[in-house]
Design a protein around this motif. Structure first.
Motif: not given
Lengths: 861, 113
Positions: A431-432, A420-427, A436-443
Motif C-alpha cells: 500500500i505504501l 503474521f506480522a510479516s504478512i501484514l507488513a508486506v500488505a 515510498f517511490n515518491q520519497i526515494t525517487g525509485k520506481s
C-alpha cells in the motif's frame, strides 16, 4: 513390628507421585506385587522378606514412570501432532490476551515494514550495473590530478586517445568503449525537438555491456557513421506506427538511420541513454581529434582479460597520459564497474546517476536498529508477562513437559506472531509503495515485486524475516519462561521481577537508538534548509533559462522588452555546474613548475548583473570588450596577484583582467569554492532570464510567444534555476524525508514497547496502588510513583544517546563544505521531545491506575 | 545374563509368544519369562507394565479386568493377543530367525530352522 498392608500402601504412594500412570495401572501393579508376595510366603519367606524381595524385583516407581511416560506418547506422527498442539496453544494464548498480542504484532509489523522498505531500497541500489554479463571484467578509467597547493582532484573523464592506447599497448585490455552525453535537435515533421538524453559512443558499447536490444541489428553500428539506436520511449515517440528499424530521421539537419531499438535503461544502470550515435562520426570529422590527449571529456571503459592482474595493470598504466602529454598532471587507474554507482570517491564530472554508499550504509543500520527495537519490545513484553504464564509453565512441567518442549512451544508462539506480522507488513508495504517511490525517487511497482523471480524472493524474504524475527524476539523469553521452577509457581507471590534489569537495559537501548534517530533527522533537516538558504554568491531564484540556437542577441533583446523581466544574460555554462577546467593558463609571476587548475566559463556583458554576482574590484564587461576576463577572489588568491586589475593573463591568447567577482558556488555546496576565470563572449548559447516572481505566469507565456515567433519550428523548453538547484541536493532532501519517517516509526515502536511495559507494571502493582489510595495517597503522588521509574530510564537513554549522536552527525556534516554547527539545543530539544512522548505514553496507563477505584483492585481473591 | 538392550528388543516377541499360548496377566507373564529363560532374562517386574500398555495402544494385544464372582481371587487384568498381534508375531519371528541364521552362519553352528 512389620505391617504388610501398611508397607504396600506406602509402596503404592510412591507411584501416585507420578501422573504418568493411567487409571487402573497402579491397581494392576498392586495385584502383581500381592501375587508375588503370596508366592514368596508360600515358598517359606516371612512377610517382611517376601515384601522386600518382591518390591526389589519390581523396580523403582521412578524408573517405571519414565518408561510409562515414553509409552504414553502418541505412536504415529508424534511430531506433527506436537506442532499442531503448539499452534493450538499459541492461538488460544493470543485470543486470551488480545491487547498483548495486538501490541506485539503491531510492534513487529512496524519493524518489518521498515526492514522491507529499506531492503527494497538497498537491494535496488546494490543491483546497479549487475545485469552486465561481463561486469567483473569491465572497468572505468579514471584520473587523479595533482595541482600545487590544491587538494587531490579526482576526475571521471579522460582524453580521446586514452582508450585506443590502452587497448593497443596492454594485452590484458581486450576492448575499450568511450562515450559522452550529447544532445541533438530531432525533427518530427515541421517541429524541432531538442533531445537531451543522447550519448555518443563507440560501437563496442553493445559488445561490452549487456544493454538489451528489442529490435534491429547492431552489427553495422561501428561502420555506419549515421547509425542510430533509439530506446523504446523515443522509438514510440518518433515512430508511433510500427518499427523504426531501417527508417531515417533527421538529427541536427542530417539524416540518421535507425539500426535498432534498445530497452529503456532507467533505474539500474549508471550509463543511461535515450539514444546512441556513433562516436566514430565525431572522430572522422577531424582526423586530429583521435590523437587528443589534452582534454578530459569522455568516459572510458575497458574490458580486461579474465586472467588479468588488476593491481599489476594499474601500476603499468598509471603514467600513460603523462607519457603522451608531458605537461599533464593526471595519473590514471581502473575503477571496477560495480564501484562506479556506489563508489565513495567524489569525482569531478561524475555521471548524474550516482548513488551514495553512505546512505545505503546508514539505512541498513537504521533497518537493523528498528528491527532490534521491535524485537526488544517483544522480549520485554513476553518476559514481563512471565509471572502470568508461570502457572501454565509450572503445570506443564508437572505433567511432564520437558524444557526443550517448552522452549519449542514459546518459540513457535513468537514465530507465529512474527509470521503474521510479516504478512501484514508486506500488505502495508504494498500500500505504501507509491509514497515510498515518491520519497526515494525509485520506481518499484507491484509487477516488479510479484514478478516470478522477485515474487519468489519475496516469499523467501517474508519467511526468512518471520523466522529470524521470531527467533530473535522469542529465544530469550523462551529460555526465561521454560526455566521457571514449578514449585515456585505454585507460590502465590511469584513475581515477574525476574530479568528486570535486562528489561531495563533493553528499554534504555531502544530509547537511545530512537533519540539518535531523532537528532539525526533534526540535523539532516537543518543542514538541508541551511543549504537551500546559503549565500551562493549569485541569486538563483526566479531565473528561467533555455538553450538558444541562433539569433541569441536578438532573442535576449526581445525578451528584455517584456515587462516584468529584469534582465537577460547569456552564458555558456550553468552557474551551479561549471566543470570545464584547465591548468594551461599563465600570468606574470606564475611559478612555471607549478600546475594550478582553473575553471572557466564565458558570459556576455549582461550576465553578471542578471545573476547578481558581486563585483569586488574593477568593473563588469562592456559590450565591446573582447579580450578581457574577470576572475574570482579564490583565483586572485591562488595567482598571488595583489592588484589584478589591468594585469594580463594568458588564456587562449592574452587577456586583460578587468574585474574581480566575489566567490560564488559554481559547483556543489559539497565543494569548497575553486578558482574560476570568466571570459567575455559575444553571444554564448544559454539565455538566463531574471524576472519578477509576481508576474511569473504572464512572463513565461510572453517569453514563449517571443520564442514561437522567432523559432517557429523549435520546441520551447524552459528550465528553472532554483529547481535545478533543488535537484542537485535531491540526495540530501531524500535522506531528510526518509530519516524523518524512520525516526517517527522508531520512536513510535519504542513508545509501543514502553506502553506495554507500563501496562504490565501497573497491572502488577494494582493492589499496591489500591492500598496506597485507601491510605490516602493522592492521584498526583501515585502518578509520580508510577512514572518515575520509566522516566528515569528514558533520561538515562538521553545521556547515552547525545554524545553518540553528536559524533555521528558531526561526521556526516563534514561531507559538506558549508555546514551548520551542531548546537546543543538540537540535542536538548530532541531529548525533550522523547521525554514528552515517553511521559505521554506512561501517563495514560498510570493515570488510569491512579484514578481507578481501589475497591476494584482489592476485591478479588 | 542377557544384556539390557537385547532384553528390551526381545520383550515384544516374547510377550506376544506367551500370549499366543493363551491369555494371561502381568505377574504370570513375568513368571513364565523367568522360568523359560532360567532367570537369564532379568526384568524388573514393573518394567513389564509400560510395555504392555504400549502394545495395547499399538493394537497387538488387548486387556480386560476379570473379577472372580466368588471373590476367591483378586481382580486381575488379563491380556490376550489380537489378530494384528498374531501377524506382528509372525513378522517378528521372521526377523529373529534371520538374525539367528546370520549369526549361525558366522559362528559355524547349524541353523536350527
Amino acid at each position: 513390628m512389620f505391617n504388610l498392608e501398611e508397607s504396600i500402601k506406602n509402596w503404592l504412594t510412591s507411584f501416585y507421585r507420578f501422573n504418568a500412570f493411567q487409571h487402573g495401572s497402579i491397581e494392576e501393579m498392586e495385584q502383581h506385587l500381592r501375587d508375588h508376595i503370596e508366592d514368596l510366603i508360600d515358598d517359606g519367606l516371612s512377610e517382611q522378606e517376601a515384601f522386600d524381595k518382591a518390591t526389589k524385583s519390581f523396580g523403582s516407581a521412578e524408573s517405571i514412570a519414565i518408561d510409562q511416560h515414553k509409552s504414553n506418547k502418541p505412536i504415529h506422527n508424534s511430531h506433527s501432532a506436537m506442532y499442531l498442539n503448539y499452534l493450538k496453544i499459541a492461538v488460544r494464548s493470543f485470543s486470551k490476551h488480545k491487547s498483548y498480542a495486538t501490541l506485539n504484532i503491531l510492534g513487529l509489523t512496524m519493524g518489518l515494514i521498515i526492514v522491507l522498505l529499506i531492503g527494497l531500497f538497498v537491494s535496488d541500489e546494490l543491483s546497479f550495473d549487475q545485469f552486465h554479463k561481463k561486469k567483473d571484467q569491465l572497468f572505468r578509467v579514471v584520473e587523479n590530478q595533482h595541482y600545487a597547493g590544491q587538494p587531490l582532484f579526482p576526475v571521471a573523464v579522460t582524453p580521446t586517445a586514452l582508450g585506443p592506447a590502452l587497448e593497443s599497448e596492454y594485452p590484458e585490455v581486450l576492448n575499450f568503449m568511450r562515450y559522452t552525453q550529447n544532445s541533438y535537435v530531432f525533427r518530427q515533421g515541421e517541429n524541432k525537438i531538442t533531445e537531451n538524453g543522447g550519448i555518443m559512443a563507440d560501437g563496442s558499447l553493445f559488445e561490452m555491456f549487456s544493454f538489451e536490444l528489442l529490435d534491429g541489428d547492431i552489427s553495422s553500428f561501428s561502420e555506419n557513421l549515421n547509425g542510430l539506436v533509439l530506446n523504446e520511449n523515443l522509438a514510440e515517440k518518433y515512430f508511433p506506427n510500427g518499427t523504426p528499424v531501417g527508417k531515417e530521421i533527421e538529427l541536427d539537419g542530417e539524416n540518421y538511420e535507425v539500426l535498432a531499438v534498445a530497452k529503456n535503461v532507467h533505474g539500474n544502470s549508471h550509463i543511461e541513454f535515450d539514444y546512441v550515435t556513433n562516436f566514430e562520426k565525431y572522430l572522422q570529422e577531424d582526423t586530429s581529434r583521435a590523437s587528443n590527449w589534452a582534454s578530459n571529456w569522455l568516459y572510458t571503459y575497458v574490458e580486461l582479460d579474465p586472467q588479468a592482474d588488476l593491481s599489476n595493470l594499474n601500476d603499468k598504466i598509471i603514467g600513460l597520459i603523462k607519457t603522451n602529454l608531458s605537461k599533464s598532471v593526471s595519473d590514471i587507474y581502473l575503477q571496477p564497474l560495480l564501484d562506479v554507482y556506489l563508489g565513495e570517491v567524489d569525482f569531478t564530472a561524475e555521471v548524474s546517476t550516482k548513488g551514495e554508499m553512505m546512505y545505503v550504509k546508514i539505512f541498513t543500520i537504521v533497518a537493523i536498529f528498528i528491527l532490534l527495537i521491535s524485537c526488544i519490545n517483544f522480549m520485554n513484553l513476553s518476559t514481563a508477562r512471565s509471572a502470568k504464564r508461570a502457572k501454565e509453565v509450572g503445570l506443564r512441567k508437572t505433567v511432564g513437559a520437558s524444557r526443550r518442549e517448552l522452549i519449542l512451544q514459546f518459540l513457535s508462539e513468537s514465530m507465529i506472531m512474527a509470521f503474521f506480522a510479516s504478512i501484514l507488513a508486506v500488505a502495508i508495504v504494498i500500500i505504501l509503495l507509491p509514497v515510498f517511490n515518491q520519497i526515494t525517487g525509485k520506481s518499484f511497482d507491484l509487477a516488479y515485486i510479484f514478478s516470478l523471480e522477485n515474487g519468489m524472493r519475496l516469499v523467501v524474504v517474508v519467511v526468512a524475516s518471520a523466522l529470524l524475527t521470531g527467533l530473535l524476539s522469542g529465544i530469550y523469553p523462551a529460555f526465561v519462561l521454560s526455566n521457571i521452577q514449578p514449585l515456585r509457581t505454585l507460590n502465590k507471590y511469584a513475581s515477574g521481577r525476574r530479568g528486570e534489569w535486562l528489561r531495563k537495559a533493553l528499554v534504555i537501548f531502544q530509547f537511545t537508538i530512537s533519540v539518535i534517530l531523532i537528532t539525526g533527522t533534526w540535523v539532516v533537516y537543518s543542514q538541508f534548509s541551511f543549504i537551500q538558504n546559503v549565500d551562493l554568491g549569485y541569486d538563483k531564484d526566479h531565473v528561467i533559462y533555455m538553450f538558444v540556437n541562433d539569433q541569441r542577441k536578438v532573442f535576449a533583446e526581445e525578451v528584455r522588452k517584456i515587462s516584468g523581466v529584469e534582465n537577460v544574460g547569456l552564458s555558456n555554462r550553468h552557474p551551479g555546474y561549471v566543470m570545464s577546467s584547465t591548468s594551461a593558463f599563465d600570468w606574470p609571476g606564475k611559478n612555471p613548475d607549478e600546475s594550478i587548475l582553473m575553471h572557466f566559463m564565458g558570459v556576455d556583458e549582461n550576465y553578471i548583473p542578471t545573476m547578481k554576482l558581486r563585483i569586488n574590484e574593477g568593473r563588469n564587461f562592456l559590450a565591446l570588450d573582447s579580450t578581457t576576463v574577470m576572475i574570482n577572489e579564490r583565483a586572485k588568491e591562488l595567482m598571488g596577484i595583489k592588484n589584478p586589475i589591468g594585469q594580463t593573463i594568458t588564456a587562449y591568447g592574452e587577456r586583460k583582467i578587468v574585474g574581480v567577482v566575489d566567490d560564488f558556488n559554481f559547483k556543489s555546496i559539497h565543494n569548497k569554492i575553486e578558482p574560476i576565470v570568466i571570459f567575455k563572449l559575444d553571444a554564448p548559447p544559454r539565455a538566463y532570464i531574471k524576472y519578477d516572481p509576481r508576474q511569473e505566469e504572464k512572463i513565461q507565456s510572453e517569453i514563449e510567444q517571443v520564442w514561437n515567433r522567432m523559432y517557429p519550428n523549435q520546441e520551447f523548453n524552459p528550465y528553472f534555476l532554483d529547481r535545478d538547484f533543488n535537484e542537485m541536493y535531491e540526495a540530501e532532501k531524500r535522506t531528510g524525508s526518509l530519516s524523518t519517517y524512520f525516526a517517527i516509526l522508531a520512536i513510535f515502536v519504542s513508545c509501543l514497547g514502553l506502553y506495554g511495559l507500563v501496562a504490565y507494571a501497573v497491572e502488577q502493582r494494582k493492589k499496591e496502588i489500591g492500598i496506597r489510595k485507601v491510605m490516602g495517597a493522592s492521584v498526583s503522588r501515585l502518578f509520580l510513583l508510577l512514572s518515575t521509574d520509566f522516566t528515569r530510564l528514558v533520561i538515562f537513554s538521553l545521556i547515552l544517546a547525545l554524545p553518540i549522536g553528536w559524533v555521528v552527525m558531526d561526521q556526516w556534516l563534514d561531507n559538506f563544505a558549508y555546514r551548520i554547527n551542531l548546537s546543543i539545543w538540537v540535542f536538548l530539544s530532541s531529548g525533550a521531545v522523547t521525554i514528552v512522548l515517553a511521559i505521554a505514553t506512561v501517563s495514560y496507563q498510570t493515570l488510569k491506575a491512579s484514578y481507578d477505584n481501589p475497591v476494584n483492585s482489592l476485591r478479588d481473591d | 545374563m542377557i544384556s539390557k538392550n537385547l532384553t528390551a528388543a526381545s520383550s515384544k516377541p516374547i510377550i506376544l509368544g506367551i500370549l499366543k499360548q493363551g491369555s494371561s496377566y502381568g505377574y504370570l507373564i513375568i513368571k513364565k519369562i523367568k522360568e523359560m529363560s532360567g532367570g537369564e532374562i532379568e526384568w524388573s517386574d514393573g518394567m513389564l507394565y509400560p510395555v504392555l500398555q504400549r502394545m495395547v495402544k499399538e493394537g497387538t494385544i488387548r486387556s480386560k479386568w476379570i473379577v472372580d464372582d466368588a471373590g476367591n481371587t483378586r481382580p486381575r487384568k488379563y491380556y490376550e493377543i489380537t489378530e494384528l498381534g498374531k501377524k506382528e508375531l509372525l513378522e517378528e519371528k521372521k526377523q529373529w530367525m534371520k538374525v539367528h541364521s546370520v549369526l549361525g552362519l558366522l559362528w559355524d553352528i547349524e541353523p536350527s530352522v
